[in-house]
Design a protein around this motif. Structure first.
Motif, short mmCIF file in Angstrom:
data_model
loop_
_atom_site.label_atom_id
_atom_site.label_comp_id
_atom_site.label_asym_id
_atom_site.label_seq_id
_atom_site.Cartn_x
_atom_site.Cartn_y
_atom_site.Cartn_z
N GLN A 1 39.40 40.99 50.61
CA GLN A 1 39.47 42.02 51.76
C GLN A 1 40.13 41.35 52.92
O GLN A 1 39.82 40.45 53.51
CB GLN A 1 37.97 42.52 52.01
CG GLN A 1 38.15 43.52 53.11
CD GLN A 1 36.67 44.08 53.45
OE1 GLN A 1 35.72 43.49 53.41
NE2 GLN A 1 36.78 45.23 53.95
N PHE B 1 26.95 43.38 46.51
CA PHE B 1 27.96 42.64 47.13
C PHE B 1 27.43 41.28 48.05
O PHE B 1 25.97 41.82 48.73
CB PHE B 1 28.80 43.29 48.12
CG PHE B 1 29.89 43.98 47.51
CD1 PHE B 1 29.51 45.09 47.20
CD2 PHE B 1 31.06 43.51 47.36
CE1 PHE B 1 30.68 46.15 46.23
CE2 PHE B 1 32.09 44.09 46.75
CZ PHE B 1 31.88 45.52 46.38
N TYR C 1 36.41 40.30 44.82
CA TYR C 1 37.32 41.15 45.57
C TYR C 1 37.66 40.21 46.58
O TYR C 1 37.21 39.42 47.39
CB TYR C 1 36.63 42.34 46.04
CG TYR C 1 36.17 43.45 45.23
CD1 TYR C 1 35.60 43.43 44.35
CD2 TYR C 1 37.36 44.48 44.83
CE1 TYR C 1 35.10 44.39 43.61
CE2 TYR C 1 36.88 45.65 44.14
CZ TYR C 1 35.93 45.48 43.38
OH TYR C 1 35.69 46.54 42.57
N PHE D 1 40.65 44.48 44.37
CA PHE D 1 40.05 43.95 43.12
C PHE D 1 40.72 42.49 42.40
O PHE D 1 41.93 42.79 42.53
CB PHE D 1 40.02 45.04 41.68
CG PHE D 1 39.51 44.27 40.30
CD1 PHE D 1 40.22 44.33 39.54
CD2 PHE D 1 38.19 44.15 40.29
CE1 PHE D 1 40.00 43.74 38.38
CE2 PHE D 1 37.74 43.67 39.11
CZ PHE D 1 38.56 43.53 38.03
N LYS E 1 41.83 45.87 55.58
CA LYS E 1 41.12 47.18 55.26
C LYS E 1 40.28 47.30 53.91
O LYS E 1 39.15 46.55 53.94
CB LYS E 1 42.13 48.29 55.29
CG LYS E 1 42.94 48.27 56.80
CD LYS E 1 43.57 49.41 56.85
CE LYS E 1 44.30 49.51 58.17
NZ LYS E 1 45.32 50.71 58.47
N ALA E 2 40.79 47.61 52.86
CA ALA E 2 40.09 48.03 51.51
C ALA E 2 40.03 46.87 50.81
O ALA E 2 41.12 45.79 50.87
CB ALA E 2 41.10 49.21 50.63
N PRO E 3 38.70 46.35 50.33
CA PRO E 3 38.71 45.50 49.33
C PRO E 3 39.57 45.46 48.25
O PRO E 3 39.66 46.87 47.57
CB PRO E 3 37.32 45.42 48.96
CG PRO E 3 36.50 46.33 50.10
CD PRO E 3 37.52 47.16 50.46
N LEU F 1 35.00 38.58 48.41
CA LEU F 1 33.57 39.28 48.12
C LEU F 1 33.24 39.09 46.47
O LEU F 1 34.21 39.41 45.95
CB LEU F 1 33.60 40.63 48.60
CG LEU F 1 34.10 41.13 50.04
CD1 LEU F 1 34.50 42.55 50.09
CD2 LEU F 1 32.77 40.63 50.97
N LEU G 1 32.01 40.58 39.92
CA LEU G 1 33.47 41.04 40.29
C LEU G 1 33.70 40.29 41.49
O LEU G 1 32.82 40.00 42.46
CB LEU G 1 33.59 42.50 40.68
CG LEU G 1 33.43 43.34 39.54
CD1 LEU G 1 32.19 43.70 38.77
CD2 LEU G 1 33.97 44.95 39.87
#
Lengths: 111, 112
Positions: A38, A101, A36, A45, A41-43, A88, A34
């Motif tokens: 970032q 990760f 991501y 998708f 703040k939040a990673p 990420l 996967l």
């Protein structure tokens, strides 16, 4: 132990450039990889690649998975300042719900 | 409508204190997680629950205790806080154990 290595650790490009981010992995019984993004703040998708889906594309972003060589790349074309973020990479192996990760690649796009 | 929400967003406390972080998701997912992101930005899994059952418990000090009262909630309680606990704690959820994770905005814990 499952392992994810991303490169480069960071890079700076100019708007309009194309960038390629790398992710290599070692995992027992690979299930999925996967990507991501970032920002502060939040990673969030981006893509999930599996044995049955080794290439994904969404707008200027695309990703491929090479299961034989155990790596994935994330391509961003015509970069914009809004692409600046940490990207990420994560893999799922034998224990499907344990997402491991990498350390991330810090991308900075200058205007 | 926030999909995965955590409270508090910021927490500053003294060593030795006990604190809790709460997480709620409104996505209808059945699996929830706690991840820790240290200063080097590594996201490391701590715990995972599927249908309120603990399915992942990484090598985490037993001062950390998760609790899932229902599928939509996962809380994290930390006893006897230490300096090394300072980090951003992310809650996440997924549909099934193979789905993509949706993350909350993180709770930044600073232990003085």
């Amino acid at each position: 132990e499952d392992k994810v290595v991303q490169s480069p650790l960071s890079l700076v490009v100019h708007e309009g450039d194309t960038v390629t981010l790398n992710c290599s992995y070692e995992v027992t019984n690979f299930r999925s990889l996967l990507w991501y993004k970032q920002e502060k703040k939040a990673p969030t998708f981006l893509f999930m690649l599996t044995s049955s889906g080794i290439e994904k594309k969404s707008g200027r972003l695309s990703s491929i998975l090479d299961k034989k060589e155990l790596f994935s790349i994330l391509n961003i074309t015509a970069t914009q300042t809004g692409d600046s973020a940490v990207y990420l990479c994560a893999v799922r192996g034998e224990y499907g719900n344990k997402l491991v990760f990498g350390a991330g690649t810090i991308l900075r796009v200058k205007s | 409508d926030t999909a995965v929400s955590q409270t508090p967003k910021y927490l500053v406390t003294q060593m030795g204190n006990d604190k809790s972080i709460k997480c709620e998701q409104n996505l209808g997912h059945d699996t929830m997680y706690w991840y820790k992101q240290d200063s080097k930005k590594f996201l490391k899994i701590m715990f995972s629950y599927n249908n309120k059952e603990l399915i992942i418990n990484e090598t985490v000090p037993n001062r950390f205790s998760p609790k899932s009262p229902d599928k939509a909630h996962l809380n994290l309680h930390i006893n006897s806080l230490e300096l090394g606990d300072s980090a951003v704690y992310f809650c996440a959820s997924s549909q099934g154990v193979f789905g993509e994770l949706f993350f909350g905005e993180g709770s930044r814990l600073t232990v003085l």
